[in-house]
Design a protein around this motif. Sequence first.
Motif, PDB file in Angstrom:
ATOM      1  N   ILE A  40       0.853  -1.185   0.000  1.00  0.00           N
ATOM      2  CA  ILE A  40       0.000   0.000   0.000  1.00  0.00           C
ATOM      3  C   ILE A  40       0.892   1.238   0.000  1.00  0.00           C
ATOM      4  O   ILE A  40       1.791   1.351   0.841  1.00  0.00           O
ATOM      5  N   PRO A  41       0.677   2.188  -0.917  1.00  0.00           N
ATOM      6  CA  PRO A  41       1.431   3.447  -0.866  1.00  0.00           C
ATOM      7  C   PRO A  41       1.142   4.203   0.431  1.00  0.00           C
ATOM      8  O   PRO A  41       0.257   3.832   1.198  1.00  0.00           O
ATOM      9  N   SER A  42       1.853   5.290   0.670  1.00  0.00           N
ATOM     10  CA  SER A  42       1.710   6.044   1.915  1.00  0.00           C
ATOM     11  C   SER A  42       0.311   6.644   2.042  1.00  0.00           C
ATOM     12  O   SER A  42      -0.398   6.846   1.051  1.00  0.00           O
ATOM     13  N   ASP A  43      -0.075   6.929   3.288  1.00  0.00           N
ATOM     14  CA  ASP A  43      -1.430   7.408   3.580  1.00  0.00           C
ATOM     15  C   ASP A  43      -1.772   8.725   2.886  1.00  0.00           C
ATOM     16  O   ASP A  43      -2.953   9.020   2.665  1.00  0.00           O
ATOM     17  N   ASP A  44      -0.775   9.553   2.549  1.00  0.00           N
ATOM     18  CA  ASP A  44      -1.068  10.843   1.928  1.00  0.00           C
ATOM     19  C   ASP A  44      -1.162  10.761   0.403  1.00  0.00           C
ATOM     20  O   ASP A  44      -1.369  11.768  -0.272  1.00  0.00           O
ATOM     21  N   THR A  45      -1.055   9.553  -0.165  1.00  0.00           N
ATOM     22  CA  THR A  45      -1.188   9.369  -1.611  1.00  0.00           C
ATOM     23  C   THR A  45      -2.608   9.700  -2.056  1.00  0.00           C
ATOM     24  O   THR A  45      -3.581   9.207  -1.479  1.00  0.00           O
ATOM     25  N   LEU A  46      -2.740  10.532  -3.096  1.00  0.00           N
ATOM     26  CA  LEU A  46      -4.059  10.895  -3.609  1.00  0.00           C
ATOM     27  C   LEU A  46      -4.665   9.736  -4.401  1.00  0.00           C
ATOM     28  O   LEU A  46      -3.979   9.084  -5.188  1.00  0.00           O
ATOM     29  N   VAL A  47      -5.959   9.502  -4.187  1.00  0.00           N
ATOM     30  CA  VAL A  47      -6.681   8.486  -4.950  1.00  0.00           C
ATOM     31  C   VAL A  47      -7.959   9.106  -5.504  1.00  0.00           C
ATOM     32  O   VAL A  47      -8.525  10.034  -4.919  1.00  0.00           O
ATOM     33  N   TRP A  48      -8.404   8.571  -6.637  1.00  0.00           N
ATOM     34  CA  TRP A  48      -9.560   9.120  -7.349  1.00  0.00           C
ATOM     35  C   TRP A  48     -10.513   7.991  -7.717  1.00  0.00           C
ATOM     36  O   TRP A  48     -10.092   6.882  -8.021  1.00  0.00           O
ATOM     37  N   LYS A  49     -11.810   8.345  -7.745  1.00  0.00           N
ATOM     38  CA  LYS A  49     -12.813   7.417  -8.271  1.00  0.00           C
ATOM     39  C   LYS A  49     -13.726   8.199  -9.206  1.00  0.00           C
ATOM     40  O   LYS A  49     -14.408   9.149  -8.787  1.00  0.00           O
ATOM     41  N   TYR A  50     -13.736   7.814 -10.482  1.00  0.00           N
ATOM     42  CA  TYR A  50     -14.532   8.487 -11.513  1.00  0.00           C
ATOM     43  C   TYR A  50     -15.829   7.718 -11.709  1.00  0.00           C
ATOM     44  O   TYR A  50     -15.824   6.481 -11.814  1.00  0.00           O
ATOM     45  N   MET A  51     -16.960   8.434 -11.762  1.00  0.00           N
ATOM     46  CA  MET A  51     -18.259   7.752 -11.854  1.00  0.00           C
ATOM     47  C   MET A  51     -19.324   8.673 -12.434  1.00  0.00           C
ATOM     48  O   MET A  51     -19.118   9.889 -12.527  1.00  0.00           O
ATOM     49  N   ASP A  52     -20.463   8.082 -12.793  1.00  0.00           N
ATOM     50  CA  ASP A  52     -21.571   8.909 -13.269  1.00  0.00           C
ATOM     51  C   ASP A  52     -22.397   9.378 -12.075  1.00  0.00           C
ATOM     52  O   ASP A  52     -22.210   8.933 -10.944  1.00  0.00           O
ATOM     53  N   LEU A  53     -23.334  10.290 -12.332  1.00  0.00           N
ATOM     54  CA  LEU A  53     -24.101  10.911 -11.257  1.00  0.00           C
ATOM     55  C   LEU A  53     -24.967   9.900 -10.513  1.00  0.00           C
ATOM     56  O   LEU A  53     -25.115   9.983  -9.289  1.00  0.00           O
TER      57      LEU A  53
END
Length: 231
Positions: A10-23
């Motif tokens: 697992i990368p470090s806790d401050d690593t940015l993550v994204w989830k792309y989705m529809d409305l």
Amino acid sequence: MFQQNNKLHIPSDDTLVWKYMDLSKFLDLLLSEKMFMSRSDKFEDQYEGTFSEPTYEEIKKLLKDNPEYLDAYKSKRKNIVISSWHTNYYESYAMWQVFTKNNEGLAIQSTIGKLKQSLIEERIPQNIGEVNYIDYKKEHIPFDDDFFPFLFKRKSFQYENELRILADVTPLDINVNEGVKIQVDVHTMIEKLYIHPKSENWYKKLVIEIVTKLGFEFEIEKSDLESDILI
């Protein structure tokens, strides 16, 4: 409930993550305060949760003493559920293209640390791991942990920079169809919300109105991938 699995990277806790989705999927998350996790054998990629050729050759040797291994593994795949996230310091144009349609959609921005804190489902432990991209004809996939085969993909998917939340729902003793929903702390999970770069202003206003009426206060921004050109 997040469970630390020291075998998973697992990368470090401050690593940015994204989830792309529809409305519609976003609204389902807000209204239910539950995150959908897909059944591992329902992904479009036919290689999902399978073994590379070198690993399969190794497994064939084991089948002499344990002929039921492959059938048991196939059954296990039906009970492994996954939520996919994208790791990146910035928005991804490719992710907008893949996961949204008609110039509409949203991207949740969080961090690995906040994801861990937001996983509050008590029925089954959730694990987090980084996906490895390999050559399935040449490279080996370890199988000394139930989740390892679900953390490897072909190199052609490398652009996804995928991080996965994984869980084994076997203890729930349920028939998993497309997947399951698990309880999450939405307030903790969502650090910031981005709106599709090509969306109309009415769409942004609609999203802001819905989020406000539902009592959430996270920051909402229009994607800057389509900002004014300075020339």
